[in-house]
Scaffold this active site. Sequence first.
Site, PDB file in Angstrom:
ATOM      1  CG  ASP A 109      32.236  71.244  28.683  1.00 19.22           C
ATOM      2  OD1 ASP A 109      33.392  71.655  28.983  1.00 19.22           O
ATOM      3  OD2 ASP A 109      31.209  71.838  29.051  1.00 19.22           O
ATOM      4  CG  HIS A 154      40.203  71.330  38.968  1.00 20.60           C
ATOM      5  ND1 HIS A 154      41.296  71.453  38.139  1.00 20.60           N
ATOM      6  CD2 HIS A 154      40.108  72.492  39.656  1.00 20.60           C
ATOM      7  CE1 HIS A 154      41.842  72.647  38.307  1.00 20.60           C
ATOM      8  NE2 HIS A 154      41.142  73.295  39.225  1.00 20.60           N
ATOM      9  NE  ARG A 177      44.681  68.936  21.409  1.00 16.68           N
ATOM     10  CZ  ARG A 177      43.991  69.935  21.964  1.00 16.68           C
ATOM     11  NH1 ARG A 177      43.948  70.051  23.272  1.00 16.68           N
ATOM     12  NH2 ARG A 177      43.397  70.830  21.226  1.00 16.68           N
ATOM     13  CG  ASN A 233      39.451  66.449  35.182  1.00 16.62           C
ATOM     14  OD1 ASN A 233      40.395  65.678  35.378  1.00 16.62           O
ATOM     15  ND2 ASN A 233      39.567  67.765  35.347  1.00 16.62           N
ATOM     16  CG  MET A 274      49.551  66.266  34.281  1.00 15.92           C
ATOM     17  SD  MET A 274      48.490  67.234  35.366  1.00 15.92           S
ATOM     18  CE  MET A 274      49.325  68.812  35.273  1.00 15.92           C
ATOM     19  CG  ASP A 289      39.834  72.377  34.865  1.00 14.03           C
ATOM     20  OD1 ASP A 289      39.940  71.187  34.537  1.00 14.03           O
ATOM     21  OD2 ASP A 289      40.822  73.084  35.170  1.00 14.03           O
TER      22      ASP A 289
END
Length: 221
Positions: free
Chosen positions: A147, A115, A71, A113, A96, A151
């Site tokens: 952060d 959501h 990652r 983000n 994703m 979420d």
Amino acid sequence: MISNERLYRIGVLISGRGSNMLALADVVRDGRIPKAEIAVVISDRSGAAGLHHAAERGLETLFIERRRRAREEHEREIIAALGARGVDLVCLAGYMRLLSPLFIEAYRGRILNIHPSLLPAFSGLDAQQQALRYGAKVSGCTVHFVDETLDGGPIITQRVVAVHDDDTKEILSARILIEEHQAYPEAVARVVRGDYELNGRRVIGKSRESEVGSPKSKDRL
Ligand code: GRF
């Protein structure tokens, strides 16, 4: 806020369809977020439809593959690409993958983000299905700072959507998506203008300006 001389540069990370990315691109193109531009759209999936749509609009697109590597190595390449383009704000729009602390630290306070639920309810995957299964009577969408938590960063804006008795996951998702396309540009506009203060977890507007912008008008947000 950045200086008046240069445009505020937004980088968008996607994995799929990219409708929120396009909603952002539209308001930026229409000048509703003054002094901002989409600097680059990056996908971790080569087949992401959003990449194709972004390129059609003349936006720079990059496919940065995740497969077969760690990652952080993947993220280093994304961070380098964002840095090379002077990106000020990173918008996750259907991206994703979870970001590592490395990424969060590189852009702390400058990652947003969207959501599809009223957080903190129904975080994680498949939020619309979670809302249906739980029997919620309202759901909606949330734009928040990112952060290290899932979420869980400070909330910039939320929109409420009714859940109807005969809703399927697809129908509810579509109703929520309409609100997402209004909420994300509004939240980005507020952040680009620097029109907020953090008070603990609370994102407080400094002016009333963003409260009055009509999303359907050509006015700035
Ligand atoms: C949206 O529902 C968004 O809230 C979630 O993923 C979906 C992405 O849709 N994070 P799109 O790719 O922007 O059309």
